[in-house]
Design an enzyme around this catalytic site. Sequence first.
Site, PDB file in Angstrom:
ATOM      1  N   SER A  62      -6.135   1.258 103.096  1.00  0.00           N
ATOM      2  CA  SER A  62      -6.634   0.229 104.022  1.00  0.00           C
ATOM      3  C   SER A  62      -6.731   0.707 105.466  1.00  0.00           C
ATOM      4  O   SER A  62      -7.320   0.034 106.311  1.00  0.00           O
ATOM      5  CB  SER A  62      -5.738  -1.020 103.963  1.00  0.00           C
ATOM      6  OG  SER A  62      -4.452  -0.715 104.459  1.00  0.00           O
ATOM      7  N   LYS A  99      -0.943  -1.948 110.012  1.00  0.00           N
ATOM      8  CA  LYS A  99      -2.282  -2.392 110.376  1.00  0.00           C
ATOM      9  C   LYS A  99      -2.461  -2.246 111.884  1.00  0.00           C
ATOM     10  O   LYS A  99      -1.503  -2.039 112.623  1.00  0.00           O
ATOM     11  CB  LYS A  99      -2.493  -3.890 109.998  1.00  0.00           C
ATOM     12  CG  LYS A  99      -2.449  -4.182 108.509  1.00  0.00           C
ATOM     13  CD  LYS A  99      -3.709  -3.691 107.802  1.00  0.00           C
ATOM     14  CE  LYS A  99      -3.641  -3.883 106.299  1.00  0.00           C
ATOM     15  NZ  LYS A  99      -2.681  -3.021 105.594  1.00  0.00           N
TER      16      LYS A  99
END
Lengths: 141, 412
Positions: A62, A99
């Site tokens: 991701s 993230k």
Amino acid sequence: MKVSSISSFSKTSQVSLPLHLATISAGFPSPAENYVDRKIDLNEELIKHPAATFFVRVEGDSMMNAGINSNDTLIVDRSLEARSGKIVVALVGGEFTVKRLKKENEKIFLVPENPKYSALEITQEMEFSVWGVVTYAIHSL
Amino acid sequence: MPSTLFKGFALVDCNNFYVSCERLFKPHLKKIPSLVLSNNDGCIIARSKEVKALGIPMGAPLFEYRSLIEKHNVHLFSPNFDLYSDMSDRVMSVLYDFSSEMQVYSIDEAFIPITIESEEDFIRLQKKVLKWTGIPVSIGLGPTKTLAKMANYKAKTNPKSFISLMNSKGRDAILETTQVGDIWGVGKKSAEKLKAHGIYNALQLKKAPKEWVKSKLHLPGLRTLLELEGTPCYCSQVKADPQKSLTYSSTFGSPITSFERLRESVVHYTSKAASKLRSKSRLTQMMSLYLKSRNGSFQRSLSLDFPTNSTPTLIEGALKLLSQMYQNQTYKKAGINFWELSGEKEVQLDFRSTDKPVHTQLMKTLDQINSKYGSNTLFYAGEGTSKPWLSKRELLSNQYTTKLSEILKINI
């Protein structure tokens, strides 16, 4: 009684490369040629706050477009301020994730770096905290 | 430190230290009752707030509380001393950044002398330790170490984990709520003596006639009374509770610049500390090397594979620490600390976790010869050791900070 083992003292924590201070000009050897001053120490360069620095291994894709590949080792610094735009290790509902942090108009988002995934908005009811700021990703080629 | 500036001490203490270390890497256990077991998984050596609330006491044998633990889904950990010693080093280094005069007291406590620092400075320090290391700490301030310890004790149940007894106003009220047995420096026997004479709390002790206290509790008792009054008696580094830790430290006769001489001193101090440990029939699981040079003080810790008081094993540990810490400087002082002590008898239950019989016999012989002909008759020249057996620890978490293969793994 056994003779004591003779071992040489060696510092295990440094990765050193000698840094040659003299430039090498063609033809004439420099008088300072053999003088090696400071050594490059990766620990010193990459870890600014040892007490607050931890290593983390990630699995998944991701964050590919940020240069973080699956199986990379990340250097995480807890002393740094979690500013918008920084890649962070965060806790959401007691689970770890990595993230990019985005703060916009009083809203907080955790943004992936891969079009396959969508951003997560952190709402009031969610249990959220930043664990540390990612400073480097390490992977062998 | 100029004596005119000296105002008192802060005692910084990690909350539920071992459990906090584990929870940093397992945050989903933040509110789950958790405890840490001793080396052979037999006794409870650390408890979270929730476990304390269940009434499970410190040091209790696991089997006695099995059903209660199962009923409340208490999470169990085997002791991860590698992790705890590394996390301790981190906390101490943040404290050292704040004040170079800080004094390490135990694996998770330190005294910081107060000179120009304000209360706000200490509140900021508390936040910094939590942010940098992930370990929550309680801070108590007082004009003396005894009062700082008392303030810290009260801070444990304070919502901000912060209490100051610097102001004499309101201090007596706190003294009145502190039982004599809970005063720093007052042991069980002394507490019984005091209670037998109607002194149950710190305020009563403070008000007791000094001559009487001196006759019953001698000099240490008098010092405690004076410290309760606000007169500092313990300023320099004090030795921690001998039940929980053991220290051997000394300033060098003349400063040391060569590695060989420093190595010799470290081996010597470790031998001394080890025989002290044996004389008390105790074993250690974690050790620290402390070095003071012209540039500052440094401490580094490591954990041992199993509880030991064998000199060669401990020397090996000390030299490992030395090689990690040594820098080309002038050294003034060195010290060896042993933390997480246990009794020799406790460990013998698990044969795999003790030193080989030959070590124990050797140690006995060494001690006998040294006591007959004078200590240092026989001393170590740095003998090598064989690989120790691993201990039982079945519920061990990863060495998150000391082994690259065991770092935190995150799915992203």
